[in-house]
Enzyme design. Structure first.
Site, short mmCIF file in Angstrom:
data_model
loop_
_atom_site.label_atom_id
_atom_site.label_comp_id
_atom_site.label_asym_id
_atom_site.label_seq_id
_atom_site.Cartn_x
_atom_site.Cartn_y
_atom_site.Cartn_z
N ASP A 1 0.84 -1.21 0.00
CA ASP A 1 0.00 0.00 0.00
C ASP A 1 0.87 1.25 0.00
O ASP A 1 1.99 1.25 0.52
CB ASP A 1 -0.91 -0.03 1.24
CG ASP A 1 -2.03 0.97 1.13
OD1 ASP A 1 -2.31 1.47 0.02
OD2 ASP A 1 -2.65 1.28 2.18
N ASN B 1 1.31 3.39 -2.93
CA ASN B 1 1.85 3.81 -4.24
C ASN B 1 1.33 5.21 -4.61
O ASN B 1 2.09 6.05 -5.11
CB ASN B 1 1.43 2.84 -5.35
CG ASN B 1 2.06 1.47 -5.20
OD1 ASN B 1 2.94 1.29 -4.37
ND2 ASN B 1 1.60 0.53 -5.99
N ARG C 1 -0.69 9.18 -10.03
CA ARG C 1 -0.74 7.93 -9.26
C ARG C 1 -0.09 6.74 -9.97
O ARG C 1 0.57 5.91 -9.34
CB ARG C 1 -2.21 7.57 -8.96
CG ARG C 1 -2.90 8.56 -8.05
CD ARG C 1 -4.36 8.14 -7.83
NE ARG C 1 -4.45 6.78 -7.34
CZ ARG C 1 -4.29 6.43 -6.07
NH1 ARG C 1 -4.05 7.35 -5.16
NH2 ARG C 1 -4.39 5.17 -5.70
N THR D 1 -10.72 -6.81 -5.39
CA THR D 1 -12.05 -6.71 -6.01
C THR D 1 -12.50 -5.25 -6.02
O THR D 1 -13.05 -4.75 -7.00
CB THR D 1 -13.06 -7.56 -5.19
OG1 THR D 1 -12.53 -8.88 -5.05
CG2 THR D 1 -14.42 -7.62 -5.85
N ASN E 1 -10.65 -2.64 -6.10
CA ASN E 1 -9.84 -1.79 -7.00
C ASN E 1 -10.50 -1.59 -8.36
O ASN E 1 -10.19 -0.63 -9.07
CB ASN E 1 -8.43 -2.36 -7.19
CG ASN E 1 -7.53 -2.19 -5.99
OD1 ASN E 1 -6.59 -2.95 -5.79
ND2 ASN E 1 -7.79 -1.18 -5.16
N ARG F 1 -11.83 1.90 -9.04
CA ARG F 1 -10.97 3.08 -9.23
C ARG F 1 -11.24 3.70 -10.61
O ARG F 1 -11.84 3.05 -11.47
CB ARG F 1 -9.50 2.67 -9.11
CG ARG F 1 -9.16 2.30 -7.69
CD ARG F 1 -7.69 2.25 -7.45
NE ARG F 1 -7.46 2.03 -6.04
CZ ARG F 1 -6.29 2.11 -5.44
NH1 ARG F 1 -5.21 2.41 -6.14
NH2 ARG F 1 -6.16 1.91 -4.17
N GLU G 1 0.88 -13.49 12.41
CA GLU G 1 1.43 -12.31 13.05
C GLU G 1 1.30 -11.15 12.06
O GLU G 1 1.57 -11.32 10.86
CB GLU G 1 2.91 -12.52 13.40
CG GLU G 1 3.16 -13.62 14.40
CD GLU G 1 2.54 -13.35 15.77
OE1 GLU G 1 2.46 -12.16 16.15
OE2 GLU G 1 2.13 -14.30 16.43
C1 FPP Z 1 -1.87 0.08 -3.43
O1 FPP Z 1 -1.43 1.43 -3.41
C2 FPP Z 1 -1.31 -0.66 -4.56
C3 FPP Z 1 -2.03 -1.23 -5.58
C4 FPP Z 1 -3.49 -1.15 -5.64
C5 FPP Z 1 -1.39 -1.92 -6.71
C6 FPP Z 1 -0.16 -2.69 -6.43
C7 FPP Z 1 0.54 -2.91 -7.70
C8 FPP Z 1 1.87 -2.88 -7.90
C9 FPP Z 1 2.85 -2.70 -6.81
C10 FPP Z 1 2.36 -3.03 -9.29
C11 FPP Z 1 3.13 -4.22 -9.67
C12 FPP Z 1 2.71 -5.47 -9.03
C13 FPP Z 1 2.97 -6.71 -9.49
C14 FPP Z 1 2.66 -7.85 -8.61
C15 FPP Z 1 3.53 -7.01 -10.80
P1 FPP Z 1 -2.51 2.60 -3.48
O2 FPP Z 1 -2.70 2.95 -4.92
O3 FPP Z 1 -3.77 2.17 -2.78
O4 FPP Z 1 -1.80 3.74 -2.70
P2 FPP Z 1 -2.49 4.91 -1.84
O5 FPP Z 1 -3.17 4.25 -0.68
O6 FPP Z 1 -1.33 5.74 -1.42
O7 FPP Z 1 -3.43 5.63 -2.74
#
Ligand code: FPP
Length: 249
Positions: free
Chosen positions: A21, A23, A34, A67, A69, A72, A208
């Site tokens: 989480d 990104n 984003r 699910t 996501n 978005r 854990e």
């Molecule tokens: C959550 O951050 C992250 C995601 C919904 C996507 C995760 C995907 C990757 C790391 C890309 C590559 C992955 C693989 C396995 C190839 P967020 O967008 O919810 O962040 P925020 O809470 O800061 O908005």
């Protein structure tokens, strides 16, 4: 002694599950949109996978797309799907080099055709690797998984005339999407959020939990080692008392 050397290799978690989480917040902090944050989330995926395989962890599960996501903005969903296709394709040599098998679970029928194909190809190519399995939870949520298992189980009960008394945890869990994967001993969530967000709710009954403020794109090997070291300091009692655990019978 380095962080890595401080890890007791005889007491490693067999399975580590990760909620990647932060990104979006990482992107905002660095003045990007984003999707750039998601792109920077690929490096820690590689680093953590390699580090876990080197240590001897047998299973790593990443919450790559929930699910929820799907709700978005469409541009972000499309960018994530494209990133998944590109990343899975680009990472096949790394998976092969590290002898890592790829697996995916979730409502995969919802993924775009090209994404499903790329995923299936990578799963097929890496299927005989045996050092570690990297599981991607895609289009996944725990409630979806449990409802889906309940539907399949109900059908099976009707066709095989199974009585309610025969139902137990083992039988029910054999209908889960994660049926052949051992429960995680350790679950990590990045970005300072203290939630499970519909991830592996059945499977984390005794896991854990480890939370870190670090945003996913900044997560690295040392962060992983810290999480494992923290896990190794804990006493896992499974409902028993400390005294019972130290009894050697
Ligand atoms: C959550 O951050 C992250 C995601 C919904 C996507 C995760 C995907 C990757 C790391 C890309 C590559 C992955 C693989 C396995 C190839 P967020 O967008 O919810 O962040 P925020 O809470 O800061 O908005």
């Amino acid at each position: 002694m380095s962080l890595k050397e401080s890890i007791d290799l005889t007491r490693l978690p067999n399975h580590i599950a990760i909620i990647m989480d932060g990104n979006g917040r990482w992107a905002k902090k660095h003045g990007h949109i984003r999707t750039i944050g998601h792109q920077h989330g690929v490096k820690p995926v590689r680093e953590v996978s390699e580090a876990c395989a080197e240590l001897g962890v047998k299973h790593v599960t990443l919450y790559a797309f929930s699910t929820e996501n799907w709700n978005r903005p469409i541009e972000e969903v499309n960018a994530l799907m494209e990133l998944l296709v590109l990343t899975i394709n680009a990472e096949i040599p790394t998976l092969q080099k590290n002898n890592i098998k790829l697996n995916a679970f979730g409502d995969l029928s919802k993924l775009p055709e090209n994404c499903r194909k790329q995923l299936n190809d990578a799963i097929e190519i890496t299927s005989s690797n045996s050092r570690m399995t990297l599981h991607l939870a895609l289009s996944y949520s725990s409630r979806w998984e449990i409802m889906d298992a309940a539907k399949k189980f109900a059908k099976d009960c009707i066709s095989n005339n199974i009585s309610p008394e025969a139902i137990d945890e083992k039988l029910f869990s054999s209908f889960l999407a994660t049926k052949n994967i051992p429960d995680p001993e350790l679950m990590i969530r990045t970005s300072g959020e203290y939630r499970i967000s519909n991830f592996l709710l059945w499977q984390i009954a005794y896991s854990e939990l480890y939370f870190t403020q670090t945003l996913w794109p900044d997560f690295d090997r040392n962060e992983l080692y810290n999480a494992i070291l923290d896990y190794q300091k804990r006493e896992r009692r499974f409902g028993k008392t400390s005294e019972q655990l130290t009894q050697t019978t």
